[in-house]
Design a protein around this motif. Sequence first.
Motif, PDB file in Angstrom:
ATOM      1  N   GLN A  66       0.854  -1.183   0.000  1.00  0.00           N
ATOM      2  CA  GLN A  66       0.000   0.000   0.000  1.00  0.00           C
ATOM      3  C   GLN A  66       0.887   1.228   0.000  1.00  0.00           C
ATOM      4  O   GLN A  66       1.654   1.460   0.935  1.00  0.00           O
ATOM      5  CB  GLN A  66      -0.922   0.009   1.218  1.00  0.00           C
ATOM      6  N   GLN A  67       0.778   2.013  -1.047  1.00  0.00           N
ATOM      7  CA  GLN A  67       1.603   3.201  -1.177  1.00  0.00           C
ATOM      8  C   GLN A  67       0.759   4.443  -0.900  1.00  0.00           C
ATOM      9  O   GLN A  67      -0.343   4.575  -1.448  1.00  0.00           O
ATOM     10  CB  GLN A  67       2.220   3.273  -2.573  1.00  0.00           C
ATOM     11  N   PRO A  68       1.256   5.339  -0.046  1.00  0.00           N
ATOM     12  CA  PRO A  68       0.482   6.537   0.326  1.00  0.00           C
ATOM     13  C   PRO A  68       0.019   7.319  -0.901  1.00  0.00           C
ATOM     14  O   PRO A  68       0.812   7.591  -1.809  1.00  0.00           O
ATOM     15  CB  PRO A  68       1.480   7.349   1.158  1.00  0.00           C
ATOM     16  N   HIS A  69      -1.270   7.639  -0.909  1.00  0.00           N
ATOM     17  CA  HIS A  69      -1.882   8.448  -1.965  1.00  0.00           C
ATOM     18  C   HIS A  69      -1.862   7.764  -3.335  1.00  0.00           C
ATOM     19  O   HIS A  69      -2.171   8.400  -4.339  1.00  0.00           O
ATOM     20  CB  HIS A  69      -1.200   9.818  -2.074  1.00  0.00           C
TER      21      HIS A  69
END
Length: 239
Positions: A66-69
């Motif tokens: 899960q990568q921020p934004h």
Amino acid sequence: MSAPDFSTRPQLSEAVARLVRQRIFDGGYAAGTYVRLDQLATELGISVTPVREALFELRAEGLLDQQPHRGFVVLPVTRRDLADVADVQAFVGGELAARAAAGVTEEQLRELNEIQDRLEQAYAGDDEERIVRLNHDFHRAINVAADSPKLAQIMSQVTRYAPEAVFPGIAGWPERSMQDHRKVLAALAARDQALARSAMAEHLAAGVMPLIEHLAGRGVVERHDGDAHTDQLPPAPGT
């Protein structure tokens, strides 16, 4: 690959996780692909909540990041990861088979032989969906006979990373698998714990190299991969 009907499934998040996991292992979602919550929910005709739960589950398994934004991105499947999973499966599965040999009942043996007979019929009919289900039932029945629920739970968690649905299509594996299963059954019938342990461990370890070569042929696994990291992934579209 067409999406199954999710509308009547009681465990939606688990069903979604199975679908995404399968798409990763069959090359439908290549490494670096972003799995979009809204798009997948719309495709499956369900709310985003079970989709989000499924993607978090797959992140915990190491299949997604899960990568921020940016959202959830597919991580590379490596030879090392597949080999590590096979090693753990062989060790834990061997111990479960040994424990099953120590306490298996005649009724449980009959059930196992009936499952194996149906599994071989499914192989003969090239019924892949039935093959996967019956193969799962065979191993689950042994784990139940082992009467070691915590160890069986560990095995279940590890097996999620092993693409069970891929094996029926691997050249030569059906014949090898049926032969291995019969060896395990013979060891269980003899109540031979050492033989059951070695037969099951060899069976679970034997599939890893054919699996790796099969996935490499599909482009899912690099033929000579190194340690891939998330910083090597491409940027999300539109960023």
